[in-house]
Enzyme design. Structure first.
Site, short mmCIF file in Angstrom:
data_model
loop_
_atom_site.label_atom_id
_atom_site.label_comp_id
_atom_site.label_asym_id
_atom_site.label_seq_id
_atom_site.Cartn_x
_atom_site.Cartn_y
_atom_site.Cartn_z
N PRO A 89 0.47 -1.67 -0.02
CG PRO A 89 -1.01 -1.39 2.08
CD PRO A 89 0.54 -2.31 1.21
CD GLU A 116 0.91 -5.34 10.46
OE1 GLU A 116 0.69 -3.99 9.94
OE2 GLU A 116 0.29 -5.64 10.69
NE ARG A 161 -7.73 -6.16 -21.64
CZ ARG A 161 -7.96 -4.48 -21.75
NH1 ARG A 161 -6.32 -4.11 -21.64
NH2 ARG A 161 -7.89 -4.05 -23.18
CG ASP A 176 -2.35 3.43 -31.07
OD1 ASP A 176 -1.84 3.12 -30.66
OD2 ASP A 176 -2.00 4.69 -30.74
#
Ligand code: JB8
Length: 237
Positions: A89, A116, A161, A176
Site C-alpha cells: 500500500p 505488516e 492482455r 490505440d
C-alpha cells in the site's frame, strides 16, 4: 515474458491458470512459475515472520527466507535480469501506463507480502544487485489488502492482455484508442447488443443508423458525460 510469484499462499495464484492469463501461459506467451516461500525456511515450523523492531502491532516477514527464495528464482535463468515487483500500500500507483511499460519486460518476479509487510532491507538489497534489473514497489489503489497476492492477480492480468497473441480479439488492444485513449483520459460510454428492444428499453437509434460519423460523435459525447459524472478528477468536462 517469464513471470515468477513467491507467496506463502501459492494456491491463491491458481487463478492465473484460468481465462486470459491461463491461455497466455498454455500458449507459451507467459512462462509462469509460482513458488512457496515456506520451502525456503529451515525450521520445524517453517517460520516466515518475526516481531517488528521498534515495537508495534503485528508481525513482519523475515528477510532470510525471502533472500533464499529470490536468489533461487534468479538462478533459474543465468543470462536474464529480472525486475522485482513488490505490491505494497506504500508503493507508487500501478496504472494502465505501468502495465504498458512493463509489458515489454522479459522477466517479472513478484514478492507477495503478508502480515505488516516484508522487512524493508529486501527491497533495498535487490535494488543494489547488479544481477537484477531493479525493484518496483507498487500499490493497485487506495485500500488495504491482507497481502500482495490479489494485487499480483490484477497486475499480471493487466499486463497479459497487452501481450501479442494473448487476446482472441487482437485488434481491440492494438487499437490505440482502446489501449491508451480509453483509460488515459476518458471513460468508455454505454454499449449495447441484440435484441434491439429488451424489457421496454431500446437501443439508441443512432447506433442502428449506419451513420459512422454520427455514431462516433455520439459515443464521444456519452464518454465525456460519463467521465464528468463518474470521474470528475479526470478533468474531462
Ligand atoms: C501485507 O493493499 B496491498 C497490500 C497489502 C498488504 C501487503 C501487500 C500489498 C502485505 N498487506 O496492495
Amino acid at each position: 515474458m517469464r513471470v515468477d510469484v513467491v507467496s506463502i499462499f501459492p494456491a491463491y495464484l491458481d487463478a492465473l491458470e484460468l481465462s486470459l492469463v491461463g491461455r497466455a501461459a498454455h500458449s507459451g506467451v507467459i512462462d509462469l512459475h509460482v513458488h512457496d516461500l515456506r520451502d525456503f525456511t529451515h525450521d520445524r515450523h517453517r517460520t516466515v515472520d518475526d516481531t517488528p523492531y521498534g515495537g508495534g502491532p503485528g508481525m513482519v516477514m523475515s528477510p532470510v527466507p525471502w533472500g533464499e527464495a529470490l536468489d533461487h528464482v534468479r538462478a533459474q535463468v543465468p543470462d536474464e535480469r529480472p525486475v522485482l515487483v513488490i505490491p505494497t500500500p506504500s508503493g507508487r500507483l500501478f496504472a494502465q501506463s505501468t502495465a504498458t511499460a512493463w509489458s515489454t519486460d522479459t522477466w517479472l518476479v513478484f514478492a507477495c507480502g503478508r502480515y505488516e509487510g516484508i522487512d524493508s532491507r529486501v527491497a533495498e538489497h535487490y535494488a543494489q544487485r547488479a544481477d537484477w534489473a531493479g525493484v518496483r514497489e507498487v500499490s493497485i489503489g487506495d485500500y488495504v489488502l491482507a497481502g500482495g497476492e490479489a494485487a499480483v492477480l490484477v497486475i499480471v492480468e493487466a499486463i497479459a492482455r497487452l501481450l501479442p497473441g494473448v487476446l482472441g480479439n487482437e485488434e481491440s488492444v492494438r487499437d490505440d484508442s482502446f489501449a491508451t485513449g480509453a483509460m488515459s483520459d476518458l471513460l468508455e460510454g454505454p454499449v449495447y447488443t441484440k435484441p434491439p428492444e429488451w424489457r421496454g428499453l431500446d437501443v439508441p437509434d443512432v447506433l442502428l443508423s449506419g451513420h459512422h460519423g454520427q455514431i462516433a460523435q455520439w459515443r464521444e459525447e456519452r464518454s465525456r458525460e460519463r467521465t464528468a459524472d463518474m470521474r470528475p478528477d479526470l478533468g474531462a468536462s
